[in-house]
Design a protein around this motif. Structure first.
Motif, PDB file in Angstrom:
ATOM      1  N   ASP A  66       0.825  -1.207   0.000  1.00 15.00           N
ATOM      2  CA  ASP A  66       0.000   0.000   0.000  1.00 15.00           C
ATOM      3  C   ASP A  66       0.864   1.264   0.000  1.00 15.00           C
ATOM      4  O   ASP A  66       0.558   2.237  -0.709  1.00 15.00           O
ATOM      5  N   THR A  67       1.939   1.255   0.791  1.00 18.98           N
ATOM      6  CA  THR A  67       2.819   2.422   0.837  1.00 18.98           C
ATOM      7  C   THR A  67       3.560   2.597  -0.483  1.00 18.98           C
ATOM      8  O   THR A  67       3.730   3.722  -0.964  1.00 18.98           O
ATOM      9  N   ASP A  69       2.481   1.685  -3.419  1.00 19.23           N
ATOM     10  CA  ASP A  69       1.486   2.225  -4.363  1.00 19.23           C
ATOM     11  C   ASP A  69       1.311   3.730  -4.152  1.00 19.23           C
ATOM     12  O   ASP A  69       1.189   4.492  -5.130  1.00 19.23           O
ATOM     13  N   LEU A 235      -7.532   3.807  -0.396  1.00 25.64           N
ATOM     14  CA  LEU A 235      -6.336   2.983  -0.304  1.00 25.64           C
ATOM     15  C   LEU A 235      -6.091   2.226  -1.612  1.00 25.64           C
ATOM     16  O   LEU A 235      -6.985   1.591  -2.149  1.00 25.64           O
ATOM     17  N   GLY A 236      -4.854   2.360  -2.129  1.00 26.97           N
ATOM     18  CA  GLY A 236      -4.486   1.669  -3.358  1.00 26.97           C
ATOM     19  C   GLY A 236      -4.984   2.313  -4.622  1.00 26.97           C
ATOM     20  O   GLY A 236      -4.736   1.803  -5.718  1.00 26.97           O
TER      21      GLY A 236
END
Length: 284
Positions: A66-67, A69, A235-236
């Motif tokens: 996630d980070t 991305d 998120l994402g």
């Protein structure tokens, strides 16, 4: 005894040295202390906290999908924003310096608005214009298959708006300094507009453009307020690195927040340092 030939050149330096007194050194100390406590010390603390347990926090950030991305999305948005601001920034700079037209002063003043308006206000204004439900252009764009707000295009618009004046304010003084004598000479010899720009204008303003690009990149990488309003922080999908920093900090993942912040600061500081090193001495 006869003075050396360069005595007239040394006279201003001797007079400047003679004017130096205790007040000069006190002022220097104040400036250094101001920059240290305002810039250097906070950045140092971010780096210190990012690596207080070694490279564990940095490794976790770089291996978290996630980070990663969020970092990639930030770089993508910043790159698009920098390209747009460079192209239009150089064009607007030429328009302001080389041409006179009604409303020139108004345009010049409007270009500084992104520096004076809060990024939150910018995000809200873009939402009012491009919101798919109630915006001026949003419904028509969504009917055509384009979503602006709560999508990457809106984030690009917000970032581009915030960094808009930086290239212009670096290029305009350079254009004013070099003048247009060489450009007129090239046109008188039959050179076209594009050839004149490529062979005469662009080399003359090269370092102004480079500095504007670096400042725009640093500003785009660190943008938070306007992007937060128009992104939706999904998120994402629409979460940038700065939004990820906030999310980590609020969720008590301070090590991850510091590590992500350090990466963003590192890129911006490194860009400024590299440009300063490779810039010719006469241009510094």
């Amino acid at each position: 005894m006869r003075e050396p030939d360069d005595a007239p050149k040394r006279a201003p330096a001797r007079r400047a040295a003679a004017r130096r007194g205790p007040l000069t050194y006190v002022l220097r100390l104040i400036v250094i202390a101001y920059l240290f406590f305002l810039i250097a010390w906070p950045l140092y603390l971010v780096g210190q906290n990012a690596f207080k347990d070694g490279f564990g926090a940095m490794r976790d950030v770089l291996t978290d999908a996630d980070t990663v991305d969020a970092l990639l999305l930030t770089v993508q948005i910043a790159a698009i924003s920098v390209v747009l601001n460079t192209v239009f920034g150089v064009g607007i700079s030429l328009l302001l310096v080389r041409y006179d037209f009604p409303g020139k002063r108004v345009l010049n003043a409007l270009l500084d608005m992104p520096l004076s308006v809060s990024p939150i206000v910018v995000g809200l204004a873009l939402t009012l214009v491009y919101n798919g439900r109630s915006g001026w252009f949003g419904p028509a764009l969504e009917d055509a298959g384009f979503q602006i707000i709560f999508a990457v295009p809106g984030m690009v618009l917000a970032t581009t708006f915030i960094a808009l004046p930086l290239v212009i304010r670096e290029v305009v003084p350079v254009l004013e300094e070099v003048g247009d004598d060489q450009e007129q000479a090239a046109r008188s010899l039959g050179a076209g507009a594009f050839t004149t720009f490529r062979r005469i204008t662009l080399p003359a303003i090269k370092w102004g453009v480079v500095y504007g690009v670096v400042l725009s990149l640093a500003r785009a990488l660190g943008e938070f307020g306007a992007v937060k309003v128009v992104s939706g922080n999904v998120l994402g999908s629409t979460r940038t690195a700065t939004l990820a920093v906030e999310e980590k900090y609020l969720n008590f993942d301070k090590d991850g927040a510091y590590a992500t912040s350090f990466l963003l600061a590192l890129v911006a500081v490194a860009a400024v340092i590299v440009v300063s090193i490779f810039k010719p001495k006469g241009k510094r």
